[in-house]
Motif scaffolding. Structure first.
Motif, PDB file in Angstrom:
ATOM      1  N   LEU A 203       2.968  24.250  48.453  1.00  0.00           N
ATOM      2  CA  LEU A 203       3.012  24.224  46.993  1.00  0.00           C
ATOM      3  C   LEU A 203       3.610  25.490  46.406  1.00  0.00           C
ATOM      4  CD1 LEU A 203      -0.506  22.677  46.264  1.00  0.00           C
ATOM      5  CD2 LEU A 203       1.706  21.521  46.221  1.00  0.00           C
ATOM      6  N   GLU A 204       3.388  26.634  47.046  1.00  0.00           N
ATOM      7  CA  GLU A 204       3.868  27.888  46.466  1.00  0.00           C
ATOM      8  C   GLU A 204       5.388  27.993  46.492  1.00  0.00           C
ATOM      9  OE1 GLU A 204       3.475  30.685  50.477  1.00  0.00           O
ATOM     10  OE2 GLU A 204       2.029  30.883  48.836  1.00  0.00           O
ATOM     11  N   LYS A 205       6.062  27.101  47.250  1.00  0.00           N
ATOM     12  CA  LYS A 205       7.523  27.129  47.292  1.00  0.00           C
ATOM     13  C   LYS A 205       8.153  26.209  46.255  1.00  0.00           C
ATOM     14  CE  LYS A 205       7.713  28.408  52.171  1.00  0.00           C
ATOM     15  NZ  LYS A 205       8.242  28.078  53.511  1.00  0.00           N
ATOM     16  N   ILE A 206       7.324  25.438  45.560  1.00  0.00           N
ATOM     17  CA  ILE A 206       7.840  24.563  44.502  1.00  0.00           C
ATOM     18  C   ILE A 206       7.842  25.362  43.208  1.00  0.00           C
ATOM     19  CG2 ILE A 206       7.503  22.399  43.257  1.00  0.00           C
ATOM     20  CD1 ILE A 206       6.069  21.322  45.704  1.00  0.00           C
ATOM     21  N   VAL A 207       8.949  26.014  42.951  1.00  0.00           N
ATOM     22  CA  VAL A 207       9.084  26.905  41.796  1.00  0.00           C
ATOM     23  C   VAL A 207      10.293  26.444  40.990  1.00  0.00           C
ATOM     24  CG1 VAL A 207       9.440  29.275  41.022  1.00  0.00           C
ATOM     25  CG2 VAL A 207       8.105  28.818  43.107  1.00  0.00           C
ATOM     26  N   GLY A 208      10.146  26.363  39.683  1.00  0.00           N
ATOM     27  CA  GLY A 208      11.254  25.961  38.834  1.00  0.00           C
ATOM     28  C   GLY A 208      11.377  24.448  38.764  1.00  0.00           C
ATOM     29  N   ARG A 209      12.505  23.997  38.223  1.00  0.00           N
ATOM     30  CA  ARG A 209      12.709  22.573  37.983  1.00  0.00           C
ATOM     31  C   ARG A 209      13.079  21.815  39.247  1.00  0.00           C
ATOM     32  NH1 ARG A 209      10.523  19.929  34.415  1.00  0.00           N
ATOM     33  NH2 ARG A 209      11.092  21.515  32.875  1.00  0.00           N
ATOM     34  N   SER A 210      13.928  22.381  40.113  1.00  0.00           N
ATOM     35  CA  SER A 210      14.337  21.682  41.323  1.00  0.00           C
ATOM     36  C   SER A 210      14.792  22.695  42.358  1.00  0.00           C
ATOM     37  CB  SER A 210      15.465  20.691  41.017  1.00  0.00           C
ATOM     38  OG  SER A 210      16.607  21.367  40.538  1.00  0.00           O
ATOM     39  N   GLY A 211      14.880  22.260  43.614  1.00  0.00           N
ATOM     40  CA  GLY A 211      15.324  23.132  44.689  1.00  0.00           C
ATOM     41  C   GLY A 211      14.994  22.529  46.041  1.00  0.00           C
TER      42      GLY A 211
ATOM     43  N   THR B 185       7.691  21.345  61.068  1.00  0.00           N
ATOM     44  CA  THR B 185       8.517  22.015  60.060  1.00  0.00           C
ATOM     45  C   THR B 185       9.395  20.980  59.371  1.00  0.00           C
ATOM     46  OG1 THR B 185       8.546  24.056  61.339  1.00  0.00           O
ATOM     47  CG2 THR B 185      10.237  23.805  59.636  1.00  0.00           C
ATOM     48  N   LEU B 186       9.340  20.995  58.053  1.00  0.00           N
ATOM     49  CA  LEU B 186      10.060  20.014  57.259  1.00  0.00           C
ATOM     50  C   LEU B 186      11.156  20.697  56.448  1.00  0.00           C
ATOM     51  CD1 LEU B 186       7.025  18.069  55.751  1.00  0.00           C
ATOM     52  CD2 LEU B 186       8.344  17.441  57.777  1.00  0.00           C
ATOM     53  N   LEU B 187      12.212  19.937  56.200  1.00  0.00           N
ATOM     54  CA  LEU B 187      13.198  20.313  55.182  1.00  0.00           C
ATOM     55  C   LEU B 187      12.886  19.465  53.954  1.00  0.00           C
ATOM     56  CD1 LEU B 187      15.789  21.729  54.215  1.00  0.00           C
ATOM     57  CD2 LEU B 187      17.073  19.784  55.121  1.00  0.00           C
ATOM     58  N   ALA B 188      12.599  20.119  52.840  1.00  0.00           N
ATOM     59  CA  ALA B 188      12.125  19.400  51.656  1.00  0.00           C
ATOM     60  C   ALA B 188      13.007  19.715  50.459  1.00  0.00           C
ATOM     61  CB  ALA B 188      10.673  19.774  51.341  1.00  0.00           C
ATOM     62  N   GLY B 189      13.212  18.695  49.621  1.00  0.00           N
ATOM     63  CA  GLY B 189      13.845  18.869  48.309  1.00  0.00           C
ATOM     64  C   GLY B 189      12.849  18.440  47.247  1.00  0.00           C
ATOM     65  N   TYR B 190      12.790  19.152  46.144  1.00  0.00           N
ATOM     66  CA  TYR B 190      11.805  18.822  45.117  1.00  0.00           C
ATOM     67  C   TYR B 190      12.458  18.796  43.754  1.00  0.00           C
ATOM     68  CZ  TYR B 190      11.784  23.811  43.926  1.00  0.00           C
ATOM     69  OH  TYR B 190      12.152  25.061  43.532  1.00  0.00           O
ATOM     70  N   TYR B 191      11.797  18.053  42.858  1.00  0.00           N
ATOM     71  CA  TYR B 191      12.234  17.965  41.465  1.00  0.00           C
ATOM     72  C   TYR B 191      10.986  17.822  40.603  1.00  0.00           C
ATOM     73  CZ  TYR B 191      14.134  16.075  37.136  1.00  0.00           C
ATOM     74  OH  TYR B 191      14.440  15.863  35.815  1.00  0.00           O
ATOM     75  N   ARG B 192      10.892  18.656  39.570  1.00  0.00           N
ATOM     76  CA  ARG B 192       9.734  18.595  38.657  1.00  0.00           C
ATOM     77  C   ARG B 192      10.175  17.942  37.349  1.00  0.00           C
ATOM     78  NH1 ARG B 192       4.774  20.889  38.429  1.00  0.00           N
ATOM     79  NH2 ARG B 192       5.224  22.300  40.164  1.00  0.00           N
ATOM     80  N   SER B 193       9.451  16.892  36.946  1.00  0.00           N
ATOM     81  CA  SER B 193       9.799  16.128  35.752  1.00  0.00           C
ATOM     82  C   SER B 193       9.348  16.859  34.489  1.00  0.00           C
ATOM     83  CB  SER B 193       9.146  14.742  35.817  1.00  0.00           C
ATOM     84  OG  SER B 193       9.196  14.105  34.571  1.00  0.00           O
ATOM     85  N   SER B 194      10.214  16.880  33.504  1.00  0.00           N
ATOM     86  CA  SER B 194       9.838  17.466  32.212  1.00  0.00           C
ATOM     87  C   SER B 194       8.979  16.509  31.398  1.00  0.00           C
ATOM     88  CB  SER B 194      11.102  17.820  31.420  1.00  0.00           C
ATOM     89  OG  SER B 194      11.895  16.665  31.222  1.00  0.00           O
ATOM     90  N   TYR B 195       9.003  15.212  31.754  1.00  0.00           N
ATOM     91  CA  TYR B 195       8.218  14.226  31.005  1.00  0.00           C
ATOM     92  C   TYR B 195       6.744  14.265  31.414  1.00  0.00           C
ATOM     93  CZ  TYR B 195       6.535   9.627  29.542  1.00  0.00           C
ATOM     94  OH  TYR B 195       5.817   8.611  28.992  1.00  0.00           O
TER      95      TYR B 195
END
Length: 664
Positions: A205-213, A224-234
């Motif tokens: 969780l501490e690596k989920i920073v900002g809107r996406s990455g 070990t995973l390679l992850a992409g994340y996106y945080r919704s503004s809605y």
């Protein structure tokens, strides 16, 4: 061979970077796609709430009726609708019967209150259901309360619903998770039941920073995973798409083995082929440079035959690039020739030489069947441009101003063409600048709004006509009300009589409205006037099809109402045997047409002399009292009332019915 090995290593590194970047982009894209699908479902829930929030029962504070409306929306589903205040109190819960005690719930957090204040809606974090066996999420919106502070209307669904919604968007081999603002799992494409409602790993969780990455991290199983994340503004939820890093790196190791094998093979044959390759390399390089130069100058790039595979691939790429550029150019020309907007380009400082698309030529009245190829400049035509009532010179029009560096947006002009045709255009213009920033040309785009402008004028005429008809109708109602009250003996009698007359007038209005006030069919009008008061079987109706103007239709509606109510009270319809016959015919042609209609009552009580005329009789005699409208004759025969209408059917200049004045 050192350069060969270095080149192979460079390709490997570039491939590794490219593959890593591609998987990161795929992960981010997958997270975005899942967010779009899930946010669409949340938006559907919000739409349901928005519709329910408009309930009249809620506005009137009728919670029992409002609960019925809410139940109709969630019946047969796993949805739950709750109405509550901002604290711990529930006012309604579709899961609990109406009138039962509603248990207190968690108050709305300060953050969610701020979202309600700012946007009127928020999406909750995951929470346990009442039985603590399932987890749910809710979408809530602010609704005004009949009294006091605002209330919150929410709809919740199990997190399994979110999992089912997102599964079609999850690619094979990927694991997708959805987390709420506190880092708890909302849904997961794998092991959903075990993970929903549980917190994620802190190091994840501490690596989920900002809107996406994107990032790498270990999961619960230590992989070990390679992850992409996106945080919704809605919803402020985050969406992650994961794949084991080993799966990402597997193609790299296979490529490494392949490159090593090729390198060893190249080492064995490179000495033998060195001389041949070197000789041909120089010639292929020159050919490749010539094709690159041709591409840069817009000339056709010919295919190249060479034994150097890399050069052949580059040469084919140049050929493909030249074809793609040509296709894009043809597409742009086709779009400009097809789009229903006029486009002008100019590279003339005075904007007298222009390049037009087909629609611009049509608007200017120019022929479009035989024209120069697109891109060939042509002289402008002489037109008169008017803006806000003032004539605009050529130098002050959008294209000329854009050549001076000005920007124009959505300016309306009226253009008069040499043929005398007038066009209304909505125009915008921009300068075209070189890479150094110098103005080298300008473009103007205009939309033909002639039909819209004419439509606006037509609407003005319709509004004026509506105002006229409303005033006439109000005058009629005022006259009827005044005469009814004046002739009534008691207030209840006046109320009943006035109500019936207004209902008759309203039904005539309904018929006219269905025909856009173009008129009414006489037979439909007679039926609508009789049915509310008497059985249609006691009437004998005969006559051809007659179309009444609006003013005559309103007059007949009142007249038929008075005759019908009079027959029920005193005439043929006051007993069980009486009959009424209505017949009509048209006399004359065109502007001299006259309608002759007869009302005959038989079988009723014997009619005696009339000593005093009531308001109904007075109204009948005055409705068609005008010479231009026609006349009406009432005969009180012993066998029953006879009423003869002689009505002119031409439309008067003032479209108003002839009713008795309230001042007479």
């Amino acid at each position: 061979m050192v350069p060969v090995w270095l080149f192979a290593a460079y390709l490997l590194v570039q491939y590794a970077l490219h593959e890593r970047s591609r998987f990161e982009q795929d992960a981010l894209q997958t997270a975005r796609q899942v967010s779009l699908v899930v946010e669409g479902e949340l938006a559907n829930l919000q739409t349901t709430l928005n519709g329910l929030s408009k309930s009249a029962a809620l506005a009137n504070g009728d919670l029992e009726a409002f609960r019925g409306e809410a139940l109709s929306l969630v019946e047969g589903t796993d949805r739950i609708i709750v109405l509550r205040d901002l604290e711990r109190n529930q006012l309604l819960n579709t899961e609990i019967g109406y009138g039962a005690d509603l248990p207190p719930i968690e108050p709305i957090s300060a953050g969610d209150r701020e979202k309600l204040r700012a946007s009127g809606v928020f999406v909750s974090d995951v929470f346990a259901s009442k039985d603590s066996k399932t987890y749910r999420i809710a979408v809530a919106t602010k609704v005004p309360a009949p009294t006091g502070e605002d209330l919150v209307l929410s709809i919740s669904v199990p997190t399994a619903r979110i999992r089912d919604v997102m599964m079609p968007a999850v690619p094979e081999g990927w694991t997708v998770g959805i987390g709420d603002r506190d880092g708890n799992y909302v849904a997961r494409s794998r092991s959903h039941e075990e993970m929903t409602g549980k917190p994620g790993l802190p190091e994840y969780l501490e690596k989920i920073v900002g809107r996406s990455g994107s990032f790498t991290s270990r999961n619960y199983e230590g992989i070990t995973l390679l992850a992409g994340y996106y945080r919704s503004s809605y919803s402020d939820w985050f969406y992650t798409a994961n794949m084991p890093l080993s799966d990402v790196q597997a193609p790299l190791w296979r490529s490494l083995a392949a490159i090593c094998g090729i390198g060893l093979l190249a080492l064995l044959v490179s000495i033998a082929l060195g001389y041949v390759v070197g000789k041909r390399f120089t010639g292929a390089t020159a050919d490749l440079a010539a094709r690159a130069e041709a591409l840069g100058h817009g000339r056709t790039v010919e295919p190249m035959s060479t034994s150097v595979t890399e050069f052949a691939a580059i040469a084919q790429a140049l050929v493909d690039a030249e074809r793609a550029i040509a296709e894009r150019r043809y597409e742009l020309e086709t779009v400009l020739e097809t789009v229903p907007a006029a486009v002008w380009f100019t590279y003339d400082p005075k904007a007298l030489q222009v390049i037009r698309n087909r629609f611009a030529a049509e608007l200017m009245g120019l022929p479009t069947d035989v024209r120069k190829s697109f891109g060939a400049p042509d002289l402008v035509i002489n037109t008169v441009a008017v803006k806000d009532g003032h004539t605009v010179s050529r130098e002050d029009r959008p294209l000329s101003r854009a050549m001076r560096g000005e920007l124009t947006d959505n300016e309306e002009f009226a253009y008069t063409l040499p043929s005398g045709v007038e066009r209304f255009l909505l125009s915008s213009a921009r300068p075209i600048r070189s890479p150094s920033g110098n103005i080298i040309g300008a473009v103007q785009i205009s939309l033909d709004i002639t039909d819209r402008k004419r439509g606006e004028e037509h609407r003005k005429l319709l509004v004026n006509e509506l105002n006229h008809r409303v005033k006439n109708t109000l005058a009629v109602v005022r006259s009827i009300a005044s005469q009814t009250i004046r002739n009534a003996t008691t207030l209840p009698e006046a109320g009943r009589t006035l109500s019936n007359r207004l209902i008759s007038l309203a039904k005539a209005h309904d018929i006219l409205t269905q025909q856009n006030w173009s008129g009414a069919d006489l037979n439909d009008l007679i039926t609508a006037s009789i049915k509310p008061h008497a059985s249609i079987e006691r009437f004998q109706i005969s006559g051809g099809k007659v179309w009444l103007p609006p003013n005559v239709a309103l007059s007949f509606a009142l007249a038929l109402h008075e005759l019908t109510t009079n027959a029920i009270k005193y005439g043929a319809l006051s007993n069980a045997k009486g009959k009424v016959s209505i017949s009509w015919k048209l006399v004359g042609q065109k502007q001299q047409r006259r309608l002759e209609l007869e009302w005959r009552e038989t079988g009723g009580p014997t009619v005696g002399p009339i000593e005093r005329k009531g308001f109904g009789t007075q109204l009948l005699e005055r409705i068609f009292a005008s010479d231009s409208a026609g006349r009406i004759v009432l005969t009180f025969e012993r066998s029953g009332l006879a009423c003869d209408f002689r009505v002119n059917l031409f439309e008067p200049n003032e479209a108003e019915a002839h009713f008795p004045s309230s001042e007479t």
